[in-house]
Structure formats: structure tokens, C-alpha cells
Design a protein around this motif. Structure first.
Motif, mmCIF file in Angstrom:
data_model
loop_
_atom_site.group_PDB
_atom_site.id
_atom_site.type_symbol
_atom_site.label_atom_id
_atom_site.label_comp_id
_atom_site.label_asym_id
_atom_site.label_seq_id
_atom_site.Cartn_x
_atom_site.Cartn_y
_atom_site.Cartn_z
ATOM 1 N N ASN A 5 0.821 -1.205 0.000
ATOM 2 C CA ASN A 5 0.000 0.000 0.000
ATOM 3 C C ASN A 5 0.855 1.255 0.000
ATOM 4 O O ASN A 5 0.530 2.234 -0.676
ATOM 5 N N ASN A 6 1.940 1.257 0.756
ATOM 6 C CA ASN A 6 2.822 2.408 0.785
ATOM 7 C C ASN A 6 3.462 2.645 -0.568
ATOM 8 O O ASN A 6 3.625 3.792 -1.005
ATOM 9 N N LYS A 7 3.834 1.569 -1.265
ATOM 10 C CA LYS A 7 4.411 1.705 -2.609
ATOM 11 C C LYS A 7 3.407 2.307 -3.576
ATOM 12 O O LYS A 7 3.735 3.184 -4.366
ATOM 13 N N ILE A 8 2.173 1.834 -3.520
ATOM 14 C CA ILE A 8 1.142 2.346 -4.417
ATOM 15 C C ILE A 8 0.872 3.814 -4.123
ATOM 16 O O ILE A 8 0.760 4.633 -5.044
ATOM 17 N N LYS A 9 0.785 4.163 -2.851
ATOM 18 C CA LYS A 9 0.568 5.559 -2.471
ATOM 19 C C LYS A 9 1.702 6.442 -2.960
ATOM 20 O O LYS A 9 1.483 7.535 -3.474
ATOM 21 N N ARG A 10 2.934 5.969 -2.807
ATOM 22 C CA ARG A 10 4.097 6.743 -3.238
ATOM 23 C C ARG A 10 4.074 6.954 -4.749
ATOM 24 O O ARG A 10 4.361 8.036 -5.239
ATOM 25 N N LYS A 11 3.723 5.891 -5.479
ATOM 26 C CA LYS A 11 3.678 5.986 -6.941
ATOM 27 C C LYS A 11 2.626 7.003 -7.390
ATOM 28 O O LYS A 11 2.895 7.860 -8.230
ATOM 29 N N LEU A 12 1.439 6.933 -6.823
ATOM 30 C CA LEU A 12 0.373 7.855 -7.199
ATOM 31 C C LEU A 12 0.709 9.292 -6.806
ATOM 32 O O LEU A 12 0.441 10.227 -7.560
#
Length: 117
Positions: A5-12
Motif C-alpha cells: 500500500n505504501n508503494k502504491i501511495k508513493r507511486k500515485l
């Protein structure tokens, strides 16, 4: 689960900031796996890849470099191919990866070889 989830948030979050900066420049997108790295210069208006380079290519695989050396080699190759197509200004999309290690080495190599971002 939380790490994903943190990776997805960072990407967005990263892509949202980049959309406002983009202007009339092309995007350098990077993707990496445990052993390999690939990058491409993308024209978002036409949704086409203009230039690409990766560690899967024959000329890099035959040298058998270490991971950090691979990222600098790919940076040199991508910058050279971009110069051949008259691409000078780009913006760097690191995706979900932190600006650290192989990603940082790749970006600095692009800058040394003439791409501005």
C-alpha cells in the motif's frame, strides 16, 4: 500488505506531482526488478515509447556487470539514444521506487550524459 500500500501511495503521489510539472517534456519511466533495470522515454500525449533501454539487451548481458554498473550503463545508452532522436529535456518518473541506490545512479548518469531534468 502495508508495504504494498505504501508503494502504491508513493507511486500515485509522485505521478500526481509530475503531471503538473510535465509541460512539453517527455517522461523517463524506470522499472526495476531484483537483478534487472529497464527505462524508457515516453510521449504521454501520443502514448508512445520513443526510446528504451534495459539490462536484458545483448550488449549489456555479455559484459555481466554488477547491479550498480548496470544502471549507469543503461543510463549512458538511454541518453545516447535520446540524443540521436533530438530529445534534450525530460522529466524523471521514478514510480514507486525511492530516489536511492540504482535509481539514483541511473538518474545521475542521465544528467552527466546531457539530459536535462
Amino acid at each position: 500488505m502495508k508495504k504494498i500500500n505504501n508503494k502504491i501511495k508513493r507511486k500515485l503521489r509522485n505521478r500526481k506531482k509530475l503531471k503538473s510539472v510535465s509541460g512539453n517534456r517527455y517522461r523517463v519511466s524506470i522499472s526495476k526488478s531484483l537483478n534487472n533495470l529497464s527505462a524508457q522515454i515516453i510521449d504521454d500525449k501520443q502514448n508512445k515509447t520513443l526510446v528504451s533501454a534495459s539490462s536484458y539487451e545483448k550488449e549489456i548481458k555479455t559484459k555481466k556487470p554488477k547491479k550498480m554498473e548496470k544502471s549507469s550503463l543503461i543510463g549512458e545508452i538511454l541518453a545516447k539514444r535520446a540524443k540521436d532522436k533530438n530529445i534534450n529535456e525530460v522529466y524523471f518518473d521514478r514510480g514507486a521506487y525511492k530516489y536511492h541506490g540504482r535509481v539514483k545512479t541511473f538518474a545521475e548518469t542521465l544528467r552527466k550524459n546531457g539530459l536535462k531534468f
